[in-house]
Write a protein that holds these residues in place. Structure first.
Motif, mmCIF file in Angstrom:
data_model
loop_
_atom_site.group_PDB
_atom_site.id
_atom_site.type_symbol
_atom_site.label_atom_id
_atom_site.label_comp_id
_atom_site.label_asym_id
_atom_site.label_seq_id
_atom_site.Cartn_x
_atom_site.Cartn_y
_atom_site.Cartn_z
ATOM 1 N N UNK A 170 73.298 -3.527 0.049
ATOM 2 C CA UNK A 170 73.959 -2.726 1.317
ATOM 3 C C UNK A 170 73.258 -1.906 2.003
ATOM 4 N N UNK A 171 72.524 -1.143 1.064
ATOM 5 C CA UNK A 171 71.640 -0.141 1.824
ATOM 6 C C UNK A 171 70.553 -0.476 2.778
ATOM 7 N N UNK A 172 69.913 -1.953 2.146
ATOM 8 C CA UNK A 172 68.943 -2.441 2.778
ATOM 9 C C UNK A 172 69.276 -3.150 4.231
ATOM 10 N N UNK A 173 70.668 -3.741 4.130
ATOM 11 C CA UNK A 173 71.492 -4.199 5.438
ATOM 12 C C UNK A 173 71.706 -3.098 6.254
ATOM 13 N N UNK A 174 71.984 -1.876 5.823
ATOM 14 C CA UNK A 174 72.393 -0.800 6.878
ATOM 15 C C UNK A 174 71.239 -0.267 7.359
ATOM 16 N N UNK A 175 69.918 -0.233 6.642
ATOM 17 C CA UNK A 175 68.772 0.001 7.184
ATOM 18 C C UNK A 175 68.388 -0.897 8.149
ATOM 19 N N UNK A 176 68.446 -2.205 7.939
ATOM 20 C CA UNK A 176 68.100 -3.244 8.849
ATOM 21 C C UNK A 176 69.011 -3.457 10.113
#
Length: 295
Positions: A242-248
């Motif tokens: 989720x964190x990586x998707x938010x950053x993306x």
């Protein structure tokens, strides 16, 4: 790529609604309490269902060997490894497991084929899975696929069912190939993470994507605990994804998690592009198939 999400096209077909119904249905199969398979492939033994849905690489392997039988193609270790971008050792493990489970056979000439009994059982179970779709969603898909096709071809319901099941396998198999031309998002230069690269970064993000897109469609945002239960993965793994998707920029957090509106729009348009790449024969068969499900 046609941009239909904001409304209807000149045939007055609401593609956005039709493909949204497909996404919500597929996400609904990911239930807690039934392992990673969820409600998928009812009728197959629990061992086979769990193996086929355990990881992205195993699921992609099954799709490739099913597709090869449908198209009378041949797959080898080298061709499979190239198409789904996994290591030699991982693929050897998958093939050994598949042979032991009588999912696949390994020929003396190196060809890896789907076992005939497994193919028949899989396609029968796949039909049972599609029969769980609600009639309204099935009807909307029938209308949409008639619209995607350039020429509607009539055929018997029985013939259409066979062709439509083959079509769904072929379309899914095409969408997992490393060299696919139609992607969720453009592959950018450098190390930036986009939706396409995020989906394949672990064993569960493809299913997580379904849950997040369904959440965006239904305005029912997901908690980390619900994601853990439905995907049967650890809290840390979910939080990292989720964190990586938010950053993306394609996952949003607001009293829960969902995909962004822009990501949803692109995802639904991607469905249109994928379907548009197939023949009128297969599209017409699928339209008849979904009409059959709607009844």
């Amino acid at each position: 790529m046609n941009n239909f999400v904001s409304g209807k096209n000149d045939r007055d077909i609401d593609y956005s609604k039709a493909f949204s119904g497909l996404v919500v249905f597929r996400a609904s199969l990911l239930t807690d309490g039934n392992g990673r398979a969820g409600e998928r492939l009812p009728g197959l033994s629990k061992k086979l269902r769990e193996w086929c849905c355990y990881s992205r690489s195993r699921r992609d392997f099954v799709l490739l060997i099913l597709s090869a039988k449908i198209t009378n193609a041949e797959e080898t270790e080298a061709s499979i490894r190239q198409k789904i971008s996994i290591s030699r050792n991982t693929l050897k493990t998958i093939i050994n497991e598949a042979v032991n489970l009588k999912i696949a056979t390994r020929e003396d000439n190196g060809v890896i084929s789907v076992a005939v009994e497994f193919y028949d059982a899989y396609m029968e179970s796949y039909l049972f899975e599609w029969k769980m779709m609600d009639p309204d969603s099935a009807k909307a898909l029938s209308v949409a696929l008639q619209g995607v096709s350039k020429k509607y071809i009539t055929m018997s319901v029985g013939n259409a069912i066979v062709k439509a099941l083959e079509f769904t396998v072929l379309s899914r198999a095409e969408s997992v190939k490393a060299d696919r031309k139609i992607r969720l998002s453009d592959v950018g230069e450098g190390d930036g993470l986009n939706l396409s690269s995020w989906v394949v970064m672990n064993s569960f993000n493809r299913d997580l994507l379904l849950l997040l897109m369904s959440a965006a469609i239904t305005d029912n945002y997901l908690s980390i605990s619900e994601i853990m239960r439905r995907l049967h993965v650890s809290r840390n793994a979910v939080k990292t994804a989720l964190r990586l998707g938010i950053d993306g920029g394609f996952i949003i957090e607001s009293n829960g998690y969902s995909c962004s509106g822009e990501a949803l729009k692109g995802y639904l348009n991607w469905h249109y592009a994928v379907f548009s790449a197939f023949s009128d024969d297969l599209l017409s068969a699928s339209a008849i198939f979904y009409e059959y499900l709607a009844q």
